[in-house]
Design a protein around this motif. Structure first.
Motif, PDB file in Angstrom:
ATOM      1  N   UNK A  79      27.782  41.747  44.742  1.00  0.00           N
ATOM      2  CA  UNK A  79      28.642  41.713  43.562  1.00  0.00           C
ATOM      3  C   UNK A  79      28.411  40.497  42.673  1.00  0.00           C
ATOM      4  N   UNK A  80      28.775  40.645  41.396  1.00  0.00           N
ATOM      5  CA  UNK A  80      28.592  39.582  40.423  1.00  0.00           C
ATOM      6  C   UNK A  80      29.900  38.933  40.013  1.00  0.00           C
ATOM      7  N   UNK A  81      29.916  38.392  38.803  1.00  0.00           N
ATOM      8  CA  UNK A  81      31.071  37.630  38.326  1.00  0.00           C
ATOM      9  C   UNK A  81      31.638  38.186  37.010  1.00  0.00           C
ATOM     10  N   UNK A  92      28.492  48.628  34.800  1.00  0.00           N
ATOM     11  CA  UNK A  92      28.715  50.008  34.372  1.00  0.00           C
ATOM     12  C   UNK A  92      30.069  50.546  34.793  1.00  0.00           C
ATOM     13  N   UNK A  93      30.465  51.627  34.132  1.00  0.00           N
ATOM     14  CA  UNK A  93      31.630  52.415  34.532  1.00  0.00           C
ATOM     15  C   UNK A  93      31.121  53.649  35.274  1.00  0.00           C
ATOM     16  N   UNK A  94      31.799  53.999  36.363  1.00  0.00           N
ATOM     17  CA  UNK A  94      31.388  55.132  37.186  1.00  0.00           C
ATOM     18  C   UNK A  94      32.551  56.117  37.294  1.00  0.00           C
ATOM     19  N   UNK A 132      32.080  43.164  43.359  1.00  0.00           N
ATOM     20  CA  UNK A 132      31.107  44.192  43.007  1.00  0.00           C
ATOM     21  C   UNK A 132      31.725  45.418  42.372  1.00  0.00           C
ATOM     22  N   UNK A 133      32.980  45.722  42.743  1.00  0.00           N
ATOM     23  CA  UNK A 133      33.613  46.941  42.245  1.00  0.00           C
ATOM     24  C   UNK A 133      35.080  46.693  41.933  1.00  0.00           C
ATOM     25  N   UNK A 179      29.642  45.921  39.077  1.00  0.00           N
ATOM     26  CA  UNK A 179      28.844  44.787  38.608  1.00  0.00           C
ATOM     27  C   UNK A 179      27.876  44.396  39.716  1.00  0.00           C
ATOM     28  N   UNK A 180      26.594  44.669  39.504  1.00  0.00           N
ATOM     29  CA  UNK A 180      25.577  44.421  40.530  1.00  0.00           C
ATOM     30  C   UNK A 180      24.779  43.165  40.200  1.00  0.00           C
TER      31      UNK A 180
END
Length: 320
Positions: A16-18, A184-186, A34-35, A91-92
């Motif tokens: 995951x990112x920030x 992205x949005x999933x 990450x999510x 967010x990867x």
């Protein structure tokens, strides 16, 4: 009935990112998120209503209480007390594993409740961001297994550089992976069934390889090769642009810089609005007003007839 907002379920992951915390204007002190599960009826991961008369209840309890007035007559007959869609922001910071999901039919044969069809809408990602979607060469179950074993499976996958506004539809059976830098949005079926095909020989903090599901995945993969797996559409201002229509959800993109009224009088379904950029104010036909800002996701009950949207705002609209 009033529109419903939820407390997000924030998932910290190794990859995951920030971006999610500032994107959603949250105050949590968390890293490697990450999510963000925005709207979820997945058992054990139900989102909790954040305001109004239903505050504190989880999504599935709201469905049990409100039934077809929340989700629509046909949807309630089809799905019962379980909400049919799962909405996430992802967010990867690192590459995710290569994955595939089963169809409903195959999931049932494998003892699972349902499969998973999903889609991605790319938001403000890194300039170097890439992802995998679909096969670029013909494989058989046997050649697929060999390529996994000899670490060459990525050579068989179609890879795409991505930018804001790109859309990828991922029907069950399509191999895919989110790459480093993607934000992205999933939108997906309510299902957490994922088969991991390949994970780049990475080890976890205990020095172990993550479990792969090579056999189960081989039964699920759609081996058909297509010319492109990117969803092509022409962006338009101040009108809905349909990007995905499938048995599990229908999704359109709206990019508004002038007021617009959305008419749902003929629709027998809930609607979800996902704010991906800008700030908007929405008023329904009963006079309820709410914000639709960057990072906000709102569930609109099936009883709602119209929504009047004002502001400079880009959002996704999805329903079943």
């Amino acid at each position: 009935m009033k529109p419903i907002k939820f407390n997000p379920l924030l998932k910290q992951t190794l990859w995951g990112g920030e971006k999610i915390i500032p994107f959603k204007h949250l105050h949590e002190q968390l890293d490697h998120v990450g999510e963000s599960w925005e709207i979820s009826g997945v058992p054990g991961n139900e989102t909790i209503i954040s305001e109004g008369e239903l505050k504190g209840k989880n999504l599935n309890d709201a469905v049990k209480e409100l039934k077809d007035s929340l989700v629509g007559t046909d949807n309630y007959k089809r799905f019962g007390d379980e909400f049919p869609l799962l909405i996430k922001f992802i967010d990867a910071q690192q590459d995710l594993s290569i994955q595939v999901h089963p169809t409903d039919e195959i999931a049932h044969k494998q003892g699972k409740e349902r499969g998973k069809t999903e889609m991605w809408y790319i938001m403000d990602s890194a300039p170097t961001a890439k992802l995998y979607s679909g096969l670029k060469m013909h494989l058989t179950p046997e050649s697929y297994k060999k390529m996994v074993e000899n670490d060459t499976i990525c050579d068989a996958l179609a890879q795409y550089s991505v930018k804001e506004g790109d859309v990828f539809f991922l029907p069950a059976g399509r191999i895919h992976a989110i790459g480093a830098g993607c934000f992205l949005a999933e939108i997906q079926q309510t299902s957490d069934v994922t088969y991991r095909i390949y994970d780049y020989k990475r080890k976890d903090k205990n020095g172990n390889y993550r479990q792969l599901h090579t056999k189960e995945a081989a039964e699920c993969i759609n081996y058909h090769v297509e010319d492109t797996y990117r969803t092509e559409y022409v962006p338009q201002k101040n009108q809905g642009v349909s990007v995905v229509q499938c048995p599990y959800f229908n999704t359109a993109v709206y990019d508004l810089d002038e007021p617009m009224t959305l008419d749902y009088t003929e629709l027998d379904s809930f609607v979800i609005l996902i704010g991906v950029k800008g700030n908007g104010t929405v008023t329904d036909n009963e006079g309820n007003t709410f914000s639709l800002n960057t990072g906000e996701t709102v569930l609109i009950p099936a009883t709602t007839k119209t929504l009047h949207v004002e502001g400079l705002v880009k959002f996704l609209e999805t329903y079943v």
